[in-house]
Design an enzyme around this catalytic site. Structure first.
Site, PDB file in Angstrom:
ATOM      1  N   PRO A 245     -33.533  -8.229  27.799  1.00  4.50           N
ATOM      2  CG  PRO A 245     -31.708  -7.893  29.239  1.00  4.50           C
ATOM      3  CD  PRO A 245     -32.399  -7.299  28.046  1.00  4.50           C
ATOM      4  N   GLY A 246     -35.311  -8.092  29.897  1.00  2.00           N
ATOM      5  CA  GLY A 246     -36.356  -7.945  30.908  1.00  2.00           C
ATOM      6  C   GLY A 246     -36.122  -6.850  31.931  1.00  2.00           C
ATOM      7  N   GLY A 247     -35.085  -6.039  31.753  1.00  2.00           N
ATOM      8  CA  GLY A 247     -34.830  -4.961  32.714  1.00  2.00           C
ATOM      9  C   GLY A 247     -35.969  -3.969  32.785  1.00  2.00           C
ATOM     10  CE  LYS A 248     -35.095   0.140  28.097  1.00  2.00           C
ATOM     11  NZ  LYS A 248     -34.037  -0.858  27.815  1.00  2.00           N
ATOM     12  CG  ASP A 266     -36.883 -11.087  22.588  1.00  2.72           C
ATOM     13  OD1 ASP A 266     -36.568  -9.882  22.675  1.00  2.72           O
ATOM     14  OD2 ASP A 266     -36.214 -11.922  21.940  1.00  2.72           O
ATOM     15  CG  ASP A 293     -41.710 -11.404  14.426  1.00  2.00           C
ATOM     16  OD1 ASP A 293     -41.551 -10.234  14.824  1.00  2.00           O
ATOM     17  OD2 ASP A 293     -41.418 -11.776  13.279  1.00  2.00           O
ATOM     18  CB  CYS A 373     -29.320   1.604  23.333  1.00  2.00           C
ATOM     19  SG  CYS A 373     -29.178   0.042  22.446  1.00  2.00           S
TER      20      CYS A 373
END
Length: 469
Positions: A245-248, A266, A293, A373
C-alpha cells in the site's frame, strides 16, 4: 506466556513448513530435538502479536523528536494518563517503538458476546477497535452501550448474524458496543464505522486510527529496515516493483529527501490509488504510481522510452525494491491460515518472474533488494541461491543496518552468504508476559534485542549488479 493456541494450518501446510525448518542442514547443526522445538515455538509465536508496535516518522515533514512529543500527548489521552514509553530505535533513527502490554489474564468475560472474523481479530490484537464489517455474530439482546466480550472465530465457522456461537473462539478482550445487534445486522452494507470500542483488550496496544496521519506511518519493524538497506540517495531513479500500500515507497521518497524519482507499480487499481493517497498525505512529490503488472515492466523492443511510464527500457533504475508477493506466513498475529499447500507454494514461480524483470531493469552498479513477509525456505534462501546461479552479474552484499538474524540453512548457501542475509525469526524469543514495568528494569540493549527479534517473520537479501547484461 502463550495464551492462544498455535497458528491453525492445514496439516499439509504444517508438514511442508516443518520439512523446511527441519531440513538436513539444520538438523545436522542443531540436532532434531532443538530444530523441532524452534519450529513449534515459531507456530506459537505467529498466533501472538509482536512485543512492540512500530511507527515510522515522516521525516520529510517533521523531526523525530517533535513527532515523538506529539505522540506522547496522544497516547496520554488515549490511555487516560497511563504513561506508555516511546523509544527511538538506535539503528533506525526514524522509527519509534511502543511496547505492547500483555497478555492480560485477569479480564472478566461478559455474558454479552460479539464474534468477529479472524482478520478483524488479528487487527484487534494490534490495537484496533472492532469495525462493523468485521462483526459476524452478536448476542440476541445486545444494545448500544453494553459491555461486551469480543471473540475471534479463527476457523470461520460462525454464520453471519448468528445469535450465539459455540464453536472454536478465542477471547480478545472487552469493549463497549457502539450499536445494537439490530442496527448492526439490519443495515450492514451501509455501516462501516466502529461497532465495538475496545476498552479492556487482552493485548493493550495503542490505536493509530487517524493519529498524526501526516507524521506517522504504522509499519512493522522489518518493513522499515528494508528501505534503509536499499539506501536510496537524492536524485536517483528508483523502482518499487510491487509497491502497495505504499509504506516502503513513501519511506524511500522520505530517505531521498523527496529529491529524485520513485516509480511505484501495482497491478490492482484501488491499491495504486492508496499509494497516491499516502504520498499526498505525507507531502511527497517524487512518487509516480502506475497500475501495471510488474512481470511485464520490461520493455522488450529497444525503442524510445514511453515518457517515463511502464514498461521501461533495460537498465533504467539506480535501485530497485522487490518486496515480492508471498505466502505471508510471517505475519503476526495470525491464528489461522486456511490456505492449501498449492496456494502456499504458488508464489515461488511468480517471485522468479518478478526478480528476472528487476535484474534486467537495474543499471550496472545498481542495488536490488528482495524481501518477503514469509518464513518459508522456498521463498527466501532458495530464491537467493537460484538468483546467484541464474544471474552471475549479481553479487550478494552485506546489509546495513543488520537488525535481523542470518539466513537459514538448507538452500546450499555458504556460511558467509547466510551472514549477508537478514531473516527475522520470532522463535528465538522466549514467551513472556510484558508490562511497562519490564522496560524500567531492562537495559536498553536488552529492550532493543527484544524489539528486533520479537517482530513479524521477514526476510531481506541485497544484491549489486556488477556488469551490464
Amino acid at each position: 506466556m502463550s495464551i492462544f493456541p498455535k497458528i491453525s494450518l492445514r496439516l499439509e501446510v504444517e508438514n511442508y513448513l516443518k520439512a523446511g525448518f527441519m531440513n538436513e542442514e539444520v538438523v545436522s547443526v542443531l540436532g532434531k530435538e532443538e530444530a523441532e522445538r524452534k519450529f513449534e515455538t515459531l507456530l506459537h509465536k505467529l498466533s501472538h502479536p509482536p512485543s512492540f508496535t512500530t511507527v515510522r516518522v515522516n521525516t520529510h515533514l517533521a523531526s523525530v523528536q517533535h513527532v515523538k512529543s506529539l505522540l506522547f500527548d496522544e497516547l496520554q489521552k488515549q490511555f487516560n494518563g497511563l504513561s506508555f514509553p516511546i523509544l527511538q530505535h538506535p539503528d533506525l533513527q526514524d522509527v519509534l517503538l511502543i511496547p505492547v502490554i500483555g497478555p492480560r489474564n485477569n479480564i472478566k468475560q461478559q455474558p454479552c458476546e460479539v464474534i468477529v472474523g479472524a482478520q478483524c481479530g488479528n487487527a484487534v490484537l494490534r490495537g484496533a477497535h472492532v469495525y462493523v464489517p468485521g462483526i459476524v455474530s452478536a448476542s440476541k439482546f445486545m444494545k448500544g452501550g453494553d459491555v461486551v466480550s469480543v471473540y475471534s472465530d479463527i476457523k470461520g465457522k460462525c454464520k453471519k448474524g448468528a445469535k450465539e456461537f459455540d464453536g472454536t473462539k478465542i477471547f480478545l478482550g472487552n469493549g463497549i458496543s457502539e450499536l445494537s445487534r439490530k442496527e448492526i445486522f439490519s443495515r450492514l452494507p451501509e455501516l462501516k464505522g466502529v461497532g465495538v470500542r475496545m476498552t479492556d483488550p487482552v493485548y493493550l496496544s495503542p490505536s493509530f486510527d487517524n493519529v498524526l496521519p501526516s507524521y506517522l506511518f504504522l509499519q512493522n519493524l522489518p518493513s522499515a529496515v528494508v528501505s534503509h538497506v536499499l539506501d536510496p540517495q537524492p536524485g536517483e531513479k528508483i523502482l518499487d516493483l510491487c509497491a502497495a500500500p505504499g509504506g516502503k515507497t513513501t519511506h524511500i521518497a522520505a530517505l531521498m529527501h523527496d529529491q529524485g524519482e520513485v516509480i511505484a507499480l501495482d497491478k490492482i487499481s484501488n491499491k495504486v490509488e492508496k499509494i497516491k493517497q499516502n504520498a499526498l498525505l505525507l507531502g511527497l512529490n517524487s512518487i509516480r504510481a502506475f497500475c501495471f503488472d510488474g512481470t511485464k515492466a520490461l520493455k522488450l523492443d529497444m525503442v524510445k522510452d514511453t515518457d517515463g511510464e511502464p514498461p521501461f527500457l533495460p537498465e533504467s533504475f539506480d535501485r530497485i525494491l522487490l518486496d515480492a508477493p508471498c505466502s505471508g506466513l510471517g505475519q503476526r498475529p495470525n491464528m489461522a491460515c486456511t490456505w492449501t499447500l498449492k496456494e502456499v507454494t504458488s508464489y515461488q514461480p511468480l517471485q522468479r518472474k518478478l526478480f528476472t524483470v528487476a535484474a534486467a531493469l537495474l543499471k550496472p552498479g545498481g542495488v536490488l533488494v528482495y524481501s518477503t513477509c514469509t518464513v518459508t525456505l522456498a521463498e527466501n534462501e532458495e530464491q537467493v541461491a537460484w538468483a546467484l546461479e541464474t544471474f552471475p552479474q549479481l553479487q550478494l552484499q552485506r546489509q546495513d543496518p543488520q537488525v535481523g538474524g542470518e539466513g537459514m540453512l538448507g538452500a546450499g548457501l555458504s556460511s558467509e552468504q547466510l551472514k549477508r542475509l537478514q531473516r527475522f525469526d520470532p522463535c528465538v524469543v522466549p514467551s513472556q508476559d510484558s508490562d511497562t514495568g519490564f522496560l524500567r528494569d531492562a537495559r536498553i540493549e536488552d529492550t532493543m534485542w527484544l524489539a528486533n527479534k520479537d517482530c513479524i517473520g521477514f526476510f531481506i537479501a541485497k544484491f549489486v549488479k556488477c556488469k551490464s547484461t
